[in-house]
Design a protein around this motif. Sequence first.
Motif, PDB file in Angstrom:
ATOM      1  N   GLY A  50      38.360  36.467  48.588  1.00 29.89           N
ATOM      2  CA  GLY A  50      38.737  36.453  47.184  1.00 29.89           C
ATOM      3  C   GLY A  50      40.188  36.056  46.984  1.00 29.89           C
ATOM      4  O   GLY A  50      40.516  35.315  46.047  1.00 29.89           O
ATOM      5  N   LEU A  53      40.609  32.275  47.610  1.00 26.38           N
ATOM      6  CA  LEU A  53      40.136  31.487  46.476  1.00 26.38           C
ATOM      7  C   LEU A  53      41.110  31.575  45.317  1.00 26.38           C
ATOM      8  O   LEU A  53      41.419  30.568  44.675  1.00 26.38           O
ATOM      9  CB  LEU A  53      38.749  31.983  46.041  1.00 26.38           C
ATOM     10  N   ARG A  54      41.607  32.769  45.031  1.00 22.53           N
ATOM     11  CA  ARG A  54      42.509  32.960  43.893  1.00 22.53           C
ATOM     12  C   ARG A  54      43.863  32.291  44.121  1.00 22.53           C
ATOM     13  O   ARG A  54      44.392  31.612  43.232  1.00 22.53           O
ATOM     14  CB  ARG A  54      42.711  34.455  43.659  1.00 22.53           C
ATOM     15  N   GLU A  57      42.933  28.343  45.978  1.00 22.17           N
ATOM     16  CA  GLU A  57      41.791  27.567  45.483  1.00 22.17           C
ATOM     17  C   GLU A  57      40.970  27.022  46.646  1.00 22.17           C
ATOM     18  O   GLU A  57      40.545  25.859  46.652  1.00 22.17           O
ATOM     19  CB  GLU A  57      42.254  26.434  44.559  1.00 22.17           C
ATOM     20  N   LEU A  59      37.952  26.221  48.484  1.00 21.95           N
ATOM     21  CA  LEU A  59      36.531  26.050  48.175  1.00 21.95           C
ATOM     22  C   LEU A  59      35.644  26.580  49.294  1.00 21.95           C
ATOM     23  O   LEU A  59      34.510  26.994  49.047  1.00 21.95           O
ATOM     24  CB  LEU A  59      36.231  24.574  47.921  1.00 21.95           C
ATOM     25  N   ALA A  62      35.131  30.146  48.483  1.00 25.61           N
ATOM     26  CA  ALA A  62      34.165  30.275  47.389  1.00 25.61           C
ATOM     27  C   ALA A  62      32.752  30.074  47.904  1.00 25.61           C
ATOM     28  O   ALA A  62      31.819  30.811  47.524  1.00 25.61           O
ATOM     29  CB  ALA A  62      34.481  29.262  46.293  1.00 25.61           C
ATOM     30  N   ARG A  63      32.572  29.098  48.776  1.00 22.64           N
ATOM     31  CA  ARG A  63      31.245  28.815  49.328  1.00 22.64           C
ATOM     32  C   ARG A  63      30.709  30.009  50.101  1.00 22.64           C
ATOM     33  O   ARG A  63      29.536  30.393  49.964  1.00 22.64           O
ATOM     34  CB  ARG A  63      31.334  27.592  50.229  1.00 22.64           C
ATOM     35  N   LEU A  65      31.550  33.161  49.764  1.00 24.38           N
ATOM     36  CA  LEU A  65      31.262  34.247  48.829  1.00 24.38           C
ATOM     37  C   LEU A  65      29.925  34.016  48.124  1.00 24.38           C
ATOM     38  O   LEU A  65      29.130  34.947  47.935  1.00 24.38           O
ATOM     39  CB  LEU A  65      32.387  34.371  47.797  1.00 24.38           C
ATOM     40  N   ILE A  66      29.694  32.785  47.723  1.00 24.67           N
ATOM     41  CA  ILE A  66      28.448  32.468  47.024  1.00 24.67           C
ATOM     42  C   ILE A  66      27.244  32.641  47.937  1.00 24.67           C
ATOM     43  O   ILE A  66      26.258  33.300  47.588  1.00 24.67           O
ATOM     44  CB  ILE A  66      28.507  31.034  46.459  1.00 24.67           C
ATOM     45  N   MET A  99      28.082  31.597  40.541  1.00 23.57           N
ATOM     46  CA  MET A  99      29.238  30.705  40.716  1.00 23.57           C
ATOM     47  C   MET A  99      30.330  31.028  39.698  1.00 23.57           C
ATOM     48  O   MET A  99      31.524  31.028  40.030  1.00 23.57           O
ATOM     49  CB  MET A  99      28.794  29.251  40.579  1.00 23.57           C
ATOM     50  N   VAL A 102      32.061  34.236  40.825  1.00 26.30           N
ATOM     51  CA  VAL A 102      32.959  34.021  41.968  1.00 26.30           C
ATOM     52  C   VAL A 102      34.255  33.368  41.503  1.00 26.30           C
ATOM     53  O   VAL A 102      35.354  33.727  41.960  1.00 26.30           O
ATOM     54  CB  VAL A 102      32.253  33.156  43.038  1.00 26.30           C
ATOM     55  N   LYS A 103      34.159  32.430  40.589  1.00 30.06           N
ATOM     56  CA  LYS A 103      35.357  31.750  40.076  1.00 30.06           C
ATOM     57  C   LYS A 103      36.312  32.731  39.400  1.00 30.06           C
ATOM     58  O   LYS A 103      37.541  32.572  39.459  1.00 30.06           O
ATOM     59  CB  LYS A 103      34.931  30.658  39.096  1.00 30.06           C
TER      60      LYS A 103
END
Length: 294
Positions: A50, A53-54, A57, A59, A62-63, A65-66, A99, A102-103
């Motif tokens: 997290g 990503l924060r 950024e 990706l 993020a992937r 986590l998703i 998604m 997560v963003k």
Amino acid sequence: MKQPSTSLTASGNALALAIANPGALGTIDAYISAVNRLPVLSAERETELGRQLRDQEDLGAARELILSHLRLVVSVARQYLGYGLPHADLIQEGNVGLMKAVKRFDPERGVRLVSFAVHWIKAEIHEYIIRNWRLVKVATTKAQRKLFFNLRSMRPDGQTLDPEQVDHIARELNVRHEDVSEMEVRMSGRDMSLENQDDDDDGYAPIAYLSDEGRQEPTRVLERVARDRLQSSGLTGALDALDARSRRIVEARWLQDDGGATLHELAQEFGVSAERIRQIEAAALKKMRGNLAS
């Protein structure tokens, strides 16, 4: 930087494209089986991803986590199978909600992603169901949405609600009695095709008896309005443009309830021949047509 686990990476290669289309692995059962084999992230790893990503950024974070939460979407989507929509489509919409979650995920709030994401997943699935359950949207207000997703489970055995049950549901959901009754009627109905769906050309489809040929079809409405205008102000204006004799002849010939005067009767009145009256009448009607057209 810590790399994703080998199991997650290998499975993720096959699932990356399947996020947008749960049927991409062949069947929905194959997709669910693959999702359930993905490892669950620890709280520490989830926080680390997290932050990546924060702050960066990332990706890849993020992937990961998703992918690790796709099983949550499957679980939530299964709760909405009673609405008659494809399971794969429900999962697909839920994945969109995941998604979005997560963003917006902030690991510093001390809340696990699963608790945060479930609300976004349900919101996307709710919107999809409302858009597609009927051709006509059945729920637009907050009260209607609340009833749409609760009335089915609160209605005993799917039977028609009696006044006491309507009162109970209205109190439980804090909505009006009228809203409960209206939503019950909406949910009890079904879509009906206006056209005949059978190969039988002699079938009597709703389009045959629901159409109103005389009043509501737009072009007919415009024609009727134009005709009414011509018969009132348009006709009056055209008559006013005639001289007194021509107007008398037109009114006597065409605007009398008893059938109108003959050419010979008007010839005697004006002291001219019947042929002359016919010529005056023809010229007057031509002039009136020009005035009406303009």
